[in-house]
Design an enzyme around this catalytic site. Structure first.
Site, mmCIF file in Angstrom:
data_model
loop_
_atom_site.group_PDB
_atom_site.id
_atom_site.type_symbol
_atom_site.label_atom_id
_atom_site.label_comp_id
_atom_site.label_asym_id
_atom_site.label_seq_id
_atom_site.Cartn_x
_atom_site.Cartn_y
_atom_site.Cartn_z
ATOM 1 N N LYS A 17 13.661 46.976 25.853
ATOM 2 C CA LYS A 17 12.720 47.571 26.820
ATOM 3 C C LYS A 17 12.163 46.524 27.775
ATOM 4 C CE LYS A 17 9.951 49.415 23.660
ATOM 5 N NZ LYS A 17 10.613 49.044 22.385
ATOM 6 N N ARG A 93 3.889 55.723 22.026
ATOM 7 C CA ARG A 93 4.595 55.538 20.757
ATOM 8 C C ARG A 93 4.293 56.671 19.785
ATOM 9 N NH1 ARG A 93 5.067 49.564 21.429
ATOM 10 N NH2 ARG A 93 6.480 48.796 19.829
ATOM 11 N N ARG A 138 7.936 34.569 18.168
ATOM 12 C CA ARG A 138 7.096 35.772 18.099
ATOM 13 C C ARG A 138 6.819 36.150 16.644
ATOM 14 N NH1 ARG A 138 7.933 41.574 21.187
ATOM 15 N NH2 ARG A 138 7.021 42.772 19.487
HETATM 16 P P1 AMP Z 1 5.961 45.682 21.381
HETATM 17 O O1 AMP Z 1 5.784 44.404 22.111
HETATM 18 O O2 AMP Z 1 6.036 46.872 22.296
HETATM 19 O O3 AMP Z 1 7.115 45.656 20.407
HETATM 20 O O4 AMP Z 1 4.639 45.908 20.507
HETATM 21 C C1 AMP Z 1 4.271 44.988 19.493
HETATM 22 C C2 AMP Z 1 3.225 45.617 18.572
HETATM 23 O O5 AMP Z 1 2.056 45.959 19.341
HETATM 24 C C3 AMP Z 1 3.641 46.914 17.904
HETATM 25 O O6 AMP Z 1 4.397 46.700 16.706
HETATM 26 C C4 AMP Z 1 2.285 47.565 17.635
HETATM 27 O O7 AMP Z 1 1.650 46.980 16.519
HETATM 28 C C5 AMP Z 1 1.488 47.179 18.878
HETATM 29 N N1 AMP Z 1 1.621 48.196 19.947
HETATM 30 C C6 AMP Z 1 2.222 48.033 21.158
HETATM 31 N N2 AMP Z 1 2.189 49.159 21.886
HETATM 32 C C7 AMP Z 1 1.541 50.073 21.109
HETATM 33 C C8 AMP Z 1 1.218 51.452 21.279
HETATM 34 N N3 AMP Z 1 1.559 52.134 22.390
HETATM 35 N N4 AMP Z 1 0.540 52.075 20.263
HETATM 36 C C9 AMP Z 1 0.196 51.413 19.142
HETATM 37 N N5 AMP Z 1 0.502 50.130 18.905
HETATM 38 C C10 AMP Z 1 1.170 49.456 19.877
#
Ligand code: AMP
Length: 181
Positions: A17, A93, A138
């Site tokens: 993404k 999400r 990360r």
């Molecule tokens: P990402 O960078 O999109 O993979 O997000 C990393 C982490 O941030 C996820 O595993 C969640 O813990 C949190 N997170 C990001 N976006 C959301 C969302 N829309 N709703 C809830 N938690 C989120």
């Protein structure tokens, strides 16, 4: 935000993404909102929100909907008002987040135009995240947290595929192969 183009980049963690968002932004001059990046920035700066977010992210769990929706509303207000449109990366999400997004865009006189779903087999997701963990450090790209994130994706996020298919907005894309393809 009238007459803007608003797109969700949808897919499991590790589906690309962030990588594909960068391409869309360059090509169409859109504003990129990665909720994961917003949260990681708070963690880095040691804010109160960052402390709360860290407790969920490090377990591979989602930040509660009401808090996440408020954060997104703030970012839209501060950053996106004068842009040509937004690429949403990592939001929504959950179904409640999808409903909130509809309302947040409606109150700004616009709508969500497409949901682009990057579809990648699970073994490849795992490999990509382990590699990213090694390359970038990360913290949530470790085997244990990745397993939780994939489970959370299946249980809470994947149902959005059907939700947006019913709305006629879901566009599946094969997310394997090289980035430019
Ligand atoms: P990402 O960078 O999109 O993979 O997000 C990393 C982490 O941030 C996820 O595993 C969640 O813990 C949190 N997170 C990001 N976006 C959301 C969302 N829309 N709703 C809830 N938690 C989120």
């Amino acid at each position: 935000m009238k007459d803007t183009l608003n797109v969700v980049l949808f897919g499991a963690p590790g589906s690309g993404k962030g990588t594909q968002s960068a391409k869309l932004i360059d090509k169409y001059g859109l504003y990129h909102i990665s909720t994961g990046e917003v949260l990681r920035d708070h963690i880095k700066r040691g804010t109160e929100l960052g402390k709360i977010a860290d407790s969920y992210i490090s377990e591979g769990q989602l930040i509660p909907d009401d808090l996440m929706i408020k954060i997104l509303d703030d970012v839209l207000e501060k950053e996106a008002a004068d842009k040509k449109g937004v690429v949403f990366d990592g939001f929504p999400r959950t179904i409640p987040q999808a409903e909130a997004l509809k309302e947040l865009l409606k109150k700004r006189g616009t709508d969500l135009h497409a949901v682009i779903g990057l579809e990648v087999p699970e073994e490849e997701l795992m490999e990509r995240m382990l590699l990213r963990g090694k390359e970038t450090g990360r913290a949530d790209d470790n085997p244990e947290t990745i397993k939780n994130r994939l489970k959370v994706y299946h249980d809470q996020t994947h149902p959005l595929r059907e939700y947006y298919t019913k709305e006629g907005k879901y566009l599946p894309i094969n997310g394997t192969g090289i980035v430019d393809e």
